[in-house]
Design a protein around this motif. Structure first.
Motif, PDB file in Angstrom:
ATOM      1  N   THR A   9       0.832  -1.203   0.000  1.00 54.11           N
ATOM      2  CA  THR A   9       0.000   0.000   0.000  1.00 54.11           C
ATOM      3  C   THR A   9       0.872   1.260   0.000  1.00 54.11           C
ATOM      4  O   THR A   9       2.102   1.194   0.027  1.00 54.11           O
TER       5      THR A   9
ATOM      6  N   THR B  57      -0.360  -0.708  -5.010  1.00 53.00           N
ATOM      7  CA  THR B  57      -1.718  -0.473  -5.515  1.00 53.00           C
ATOM      8  C   THR B  57      -1.690   0.537  -6.659  1.00 53.00           C
ATOM      9  O   THR B  57      -2.368   0.362  -7.676  1.00 53.00           O
TER      10      THR B  57
ATOM     11  N   GLU C  80     -12.130   0.681  -8.661  1.00 50.25           N
ATOM     12  CA  GLU C  80     -10.949   0.199  -7.935  1.00 50.25           C
ATOM     13  C   GLU C  80     -11.075   0.618  -6.478  1.00 50.25           C
ATOM     14  O   GLU C  80     -11.524   1.720  -6.177  1.00 50.25           O
TER      15      GLU C  80
ATOM     16  N   ASP D 227      -9.382  -0.618  -2.339  1.00 44.77           N
ATOM     17  CA  ASP D 227      -8.743  -1.557  -1.423  1.00 44.77           C
ATOM     18  C   ASP D 227      -9.796  -2.004  -0.424  1.00 44.77           C
ATOM     19  O   ASP D 227     -10.218  -1.228   0.448  1.00 44.77           O
TER      20      ASP D 227
ATOM     21  N   THR E 135      -1.802  -5.317   1.366  1.00 44.80           N
ATOM     22  CA  THR E 135      -3.193  -5.725   1.198  1.00 44.80           C
ATOM     23  C   THR E 135      -3.281  -6.920   0.254  1.00 44.80           C
ATOM     24  O   THR E 135      -2.596  -6.944  -0.775  1.00 44.80           O
TER      25      THR E 135
ATOM     26  N   TYR F  83      -6.741  -5.745  -3.146  1.00 43.92           N
ATOM     27  CA  TYR F  83      -6.936  -4.540  -3.931  1.00 43.92           C
ATOM     28  C   TYR F  83      -7.827  -4.932  -5.102  1.00 43.92           C
ATOM     29  O   TYR F  83      -7.412  -5.654  -6.009  1.00 43.92           O
TER      30      TYR F  83
END
Length: 345
Positions: free
Chosen positions: A207, A236, A253, A255, A329, A332
């Motif tokens: 991230t 990301t 998009e 997260d 993450t 995503y």
């Protein structure tokens, strides 16, 4: 005894037991902790990823079931319920139905493939470059008895063996992070989609909180890559940029860790103890570690089993730490579209 009751069952895929230890050593040598480099992992990604899944698949099934991914979890949901909803979410976002031909990139042993096919009625083709997982997926499809429209193809997603414009939709769940070239794999996916078709996925990424100058951050990233067969984790921002560069139109998009009510890494936390999480708890890990050690000691598990168990456990710890720090993450989410008309026309 199948992999759900013995994590060393079929460890090494189709390799002979005496060859597993060498496979472990070769796999480890690709990674930073053992002197390897990003260039090594990208140059030999097919060998690295194949060795990883030959070595890790039995452990995955033992600890995780047939769907090898995390999930956006709500309060009151079991992990299994969250995993199914996570898969259904992709099916809904792709707007697929009984007449749709869909491609699953990096399908594992086909847990999501079977779930999405049953949920939507679509015909789903699973693409996977690991022979053991492809055969295991076919076996599980036969066992399920649902008559689902599912099939598997052994192939590299950097060179998809289908003509242009073959599929109505495509998805990947935590799979294209294994690619040595993100733009390259996204371009291949774009190629086999029909004009106007949708592609959606959950990408493993670092991230914006990740600092490449921070030694602890770099160590965590390297441990995640070692324990999960990854050449070089993207960010990301990088993933979004590369989807656009490949030619996709970005529709959505996000997260998804930002809206989950239960932190995704709770499923891996050794402090968590319950009927559905015993195998990842302190007690469950202790039991598994010692079972694997004993099976290897008496010759019922191949030499190298303990080392595989160890690097998977280290990776799980780094995933939890990375999750708590907010630098990593596993979900995503993006939904993109192949343009209806070529951009150069």
């Amino acid at each position: 005894m199948d992999p759900t009751s013995n994590p060393t069952k079929n460890l090494g895929g189709f390799r002979k037991n005496e060859d597993v230890k060498d496979a472990v050593s070769t796999y480890e040598s690709y990674h930073t902790s053992f002197g390897g480099t990003v260039d090594d992992r990208k140059s030999f990604y097919a060998d690295m990823v194949n060795k990883y899944y030959d070595l890790a698949t039995s452990f995955y099934e033992f600890g995780w079931g047939e769907s090898f991914h995390f999930a956006h979890q709500l309060h009151g949901e079991t992990l299994r319920e969250a995993i199914k909803r996570h898969e259904h979410y992709l099916g809904l976002k792709l707007q697929i139905g009984s007449s749709s031909k869909v491609l699953d990139l990096g399908c594992g042993v086909g847990g999501p493939l079977r779930e999405i096919a049953e949920f939507t009625g679509a015909t789903v083709t699973g693409l996977n470059n690991n022979e053991y997982q492809v055969n295991r997926g076919r076996q599980l499809c036969k066992q399920c008895g649902h008559g689902l429209k599912c099939n598997f193809v052994k192939a590299d997603f950097m060179n998809i063996p289908f003509p242009d414009s073959s599929f109505d939709a495509a998805y990947q769940i935590e799979a294209t992070c294994h690619a040595p070239d993100y733009v390259g794999v996204y371009k291949e996916i774009l190629r086999v989609l029909k004009p106007g078709a949708l592609f959606a996925g959950y990408e493993w990424c670092m991230t914006d909180k990740y600092d490449p100058m921070n030694e602890e951050h770099r160590r965590i990233k390297a441990e995640i890559e070692l324990g999960n067969g990854l050449p070089d984790l993207n960010s990301t921002r990088g993933a979004l940029h590369m989807l656009k560069k490949a030619g996709f139109e970005v529709l959505e998009e996000q997260d998804l860790i930002l809206t989950a009510e239960v932190p995704w890494y709770e499923a891996l936390s050794p402090a968590r103890l319950g009927l559905s999480s015993f195998r990842t708890s302190f007690l469950g890990r202790f039991f598994t570690r010692n079972m694997v050690w004993f099976l290897e000691l008496i010759g019922l598990a191949p030499k190298g089993s303990v080392r595989v168990s160890s690097f998977l456990e280290r990776a799980a710890d780094s995933l939890v730490i990375g999750g708590k720090m907010g630098i990593f993450t596993p979900m995503y989410f993006y939904k993109v579209r192949k343009p209806s008309v070529r951009m150069d026309e």
